[in-house]
Design a protein around this motif. Structure first.
Motif, PDB file in Angstrom:
ATOM      1  N   ASP A 107     -10.803  -1.691  -2.686  1.00 43.97           N
ATOM      2  CA  ASP A 107     -10.439  -0.501  -3.575  1.00 43.97           C
ATOM      3  C   ASP A 107     -10.954   0.597  -2.623  1.00 43.97           C
ATOM      4  OD1 ASP A 107     -12.773   1.165  -4.895  1.00 43.97           O
ATOM      5  OD2 ASP A 107     -13.407  -0.933  -4.958  1.00 43.97           O
TER       6      ASP A 107
ATOM      7  N   ASN B 124     -10.405   3.669  -4.617  1.00 48.57           N
ATOM      8  CA  ASN B 124     -10.327   4.468  -5.481  1.00 48.57           C
ATOM      9  C   ASN B 124     -11.258   5.847  -5.550  1.00 48.57           C
ATOM     10  OD1 ASN B 124      -8.546   2.526  -6.613  1.00 48.57           O
ATOM     11  ND2 ASN B 124     -10.038   1.498  -7.718  1.00 48.57           N
TER      12      ASN B 124
ATOM     13  N   ASP C  89      -4.708  -7.668  -2.794  1.00 46.85           N
ATOM     14  CA  ASP C  89      -4.695  -6.687  -3.671  1.00 46.85           C
ATOM     15  C   ASP C  89      -5.344  -5.333  -3.135  1.00 46.85           C
ATOM     16  OD1 ASP C  89      -3.320  -7.958  -5.710  1.00 46.85           O
ATOM     17  OD2 ASP C  89      -4.892  -9.082  -6.454  1.00 46.85           O
TER      18      ASP C  89
ATOM     19  N   SER D  50      -6.138  -0.916  -3.907  1.00 52.88           N
ATOM     20  CA  SER D  50      -5.883   0.141  -4.707  1.00 52.88           C
ATOM     21  C   SER D  50      -6.422   1.504  -4.204  1.00 52.88           C
ATOM     22  CB  SER D  50      -6.736  -0.123  -6.043  1.00 52.88           C
ATOM     23  OG  SER D  50      -6.577   0.896  -7.138  1.00 52.88           O
TER      24      SER D  50
ATOM     25  N   PHE E 181      -6.435   4.415  -6.140  1.00 55.65           N
ATOM     26  CA  PHE E 181      -5.879   5.300  -7.116  1.00 55.65           C
ATOM     27  C   PHE E 181      -6.956   6.585  -7.205  1.00 55.65           C
ATOM     28  CE2 PHE E 181      -7.649   6.512 -11.541  1.00 55.65           C
ATOM     29  CZ  PHE E 181      -6.437   6.791 -12.168  1.00 55.65           C
TER      30      PHE E 181
ATOM     31  N   ASN F  60      -0.858  -7.059  -5.351  1.00 52.69           N
ATOM     32  CA  ASN F  60      -0.094  -5.791  -5.852  1.00 52.69           C
ATOM     33  C   ASN F  60      -1.122  -4.583  -4.929  1.00 52.69           C
ATOM     34  OD1 ASN F  60       1.080  -6.738  -7.919  1.00 52.69           O
ATOM     35  ND2 ASN F  60      -0.745  -7.214  -8.840  1.00 52.69           N
TER      36      ASN F  60
ATOM     37  N   THR G  81      -1.574  -0.402  -5.262  1.00 53.79           N
ATOM     38  CA  THR G  81      -1.551   0.701  -6.139  1.00 53.79           C
ATOM     39  C   THR G  81      -2.076   1.957  -5.517  1.00 53.79           C
ATOM     40  OG1 THR G  81      -2.321  -0.844  -7.990  1.00 53.79           O
ATOM     41  CG2 THR G  81      -2.665   1.582  -8.356  1.00 53.79           C
TER      42      THR G  81
ATOM     43  N   ALA H  81      -1.329   4.835  -7.415  1.00 58.64           N
ATOM     44  CA  ALA H  81      -1.210   5.734  -8.549  1.00 58.64           C
ATOM     45  C   ALA H  81      -2.159   7.027  -8.537  1.00 58.64           C
ATOM     46  CB  ALA H  81      -1.403   4.985  -9.869  1.00 58.64           C
TER      47      ALA H  81
ATOM     48  N   SER I 132       4.502  -2.553  -6.315  1.00 49.12           N
ATOM     49  CA  SER I 132       3.817  -1.453  -5.711  1.00 49.12           C
ATOM     50  C   SER I 132       3.926  -0.220  -6.835  1.00 49.12           C
ATOM     51  CB  SER I 132       4.482  -1.207  -4.330  1.00 49.12           C
ATOM     52  OG  SER I 132       5.828  -1.008  -4.594  1.00 49.12           O
ATOM     53  N   THR I 133       2.996   0.446  -6.874  1.00 43.52           N
ATOM     54  CA  THR I 133       2.756   1.616  -7.829  1.00 43.52           C
ATOM     55  C   THR I 133       2.389   2.899  -7.068  1.00 43.52           C
ATOM     56  OG1 THR I 133       2.174  -0.061  -9.726  1.00 43.52           O
ATOM     57  CG2 THR I 133       1.808   2.322  -9.974  1.00 43.52           C
TER      58      THR I 133
ATOM     59  N   SER J 297       1.863  10.151  -8.156  1.00 43.93           N
ATOM     60  CA  SER J 297       1.302  10.597  -6.776  1.00 43.93           C
ATOM     61  C   SER J 297       2.117  11.835  -6.496  1.00 43.93           C
ATOM     62  CB  SER J 297       1.446   9.332  -5.819  1.00 43.93           C
ATOM     63  OG  SER J 297       0.525   8.314  -6.097  1.00 43.93           O
TER      64      SER J 297
END
Length: 181
Positions: free
Chosen positions: A64, A66, A83, A85, A87, A105, A107, A109, A128-129, A133
């Motif tokens: 992450d 994030n 995975d 992220s 975020f 995944n 992310t 976001a 994918s997110t 954004s």
């Protein structure tokens, strides 16, 4: 909270256990070229004041970024992720994920891309997110392969959004997206 006031060079390093760089402050360049992260790793709330280079790095488990802040350029060229992220991550300078592989995944976001971002030739094997954004510069998704759903709901694109030869094997969701170019 760790602080690196000079160059932080981890190129070629292998982290066999968890790599915890959460809340770390990098004043100068941070180099993680060809670094292997074999277990979970975190750069959550980290701040990169210099260039951050993760070229050819391999994240074999969850990672992450994030709330991290990249105040200069960021390079994840040819990086491999399971995975991941990002975020609410801030990219103030140009960032590249060119030819990156996202096997789980991905992310992004509520991420702020304040300058150009390149995902050219990246592969998203899982979902994918990019929801909510913002893209302040060029958003280059040319030749990107999205194997599953690509969610871009509510994104703001202030400049050119480039999707030439992008492939969407799953759904593409752009509901509520704002294109200003």
């Amino acid at each position: 909270k760790s602080r690196f006031l000079g160059d932080a060079k981890f190129s070629g390093a292998r982290f066999q256990k968890q790599a915890d760089f959460a809340e770390t402050y990098f004043q100068g360049p941070a180099s993680f070229i060809s670094t292997l992260f074999q277990s979970d790793s975190s750069f959550g709330n980290a701040q990169f004041n210099g260039d951050a280079v993760f070229l050819d790095s391999d994240f074999a488990s969850d990672v992450d970024f994030n709330y991290a802040k990249f105040l200069r350029s960021g390079s994840f060229w040819n990086a491999n992720f399971e995975d991941v992220s990002f975020f609410e991550t801030q990219f103030a300078g140009q960032v590249t994920f060119r030819s990156a592989q996202f096997r789980g995944n991905a992310t992004f976001a509520a991420t702020r891309f304040e300058s150009d971002v390149l995902f050219r030739a990246a592969r998203f094997w899982g979902g994918s997110t990019f929801g909510l954004s913002s893209f302040g510069g060029l958003a280059d998704f040319g030749n990107v392969d999205f194997k599953k759903t690509a969610f871009f709901g509510g994104v703001k694109l202030a400049d050119l959004a480039y999707f030439v030869n992008a492939r969407f094997d799953g759904d593409l969701i752009l509901e509520g997206a704002r294109l200003y170019s």
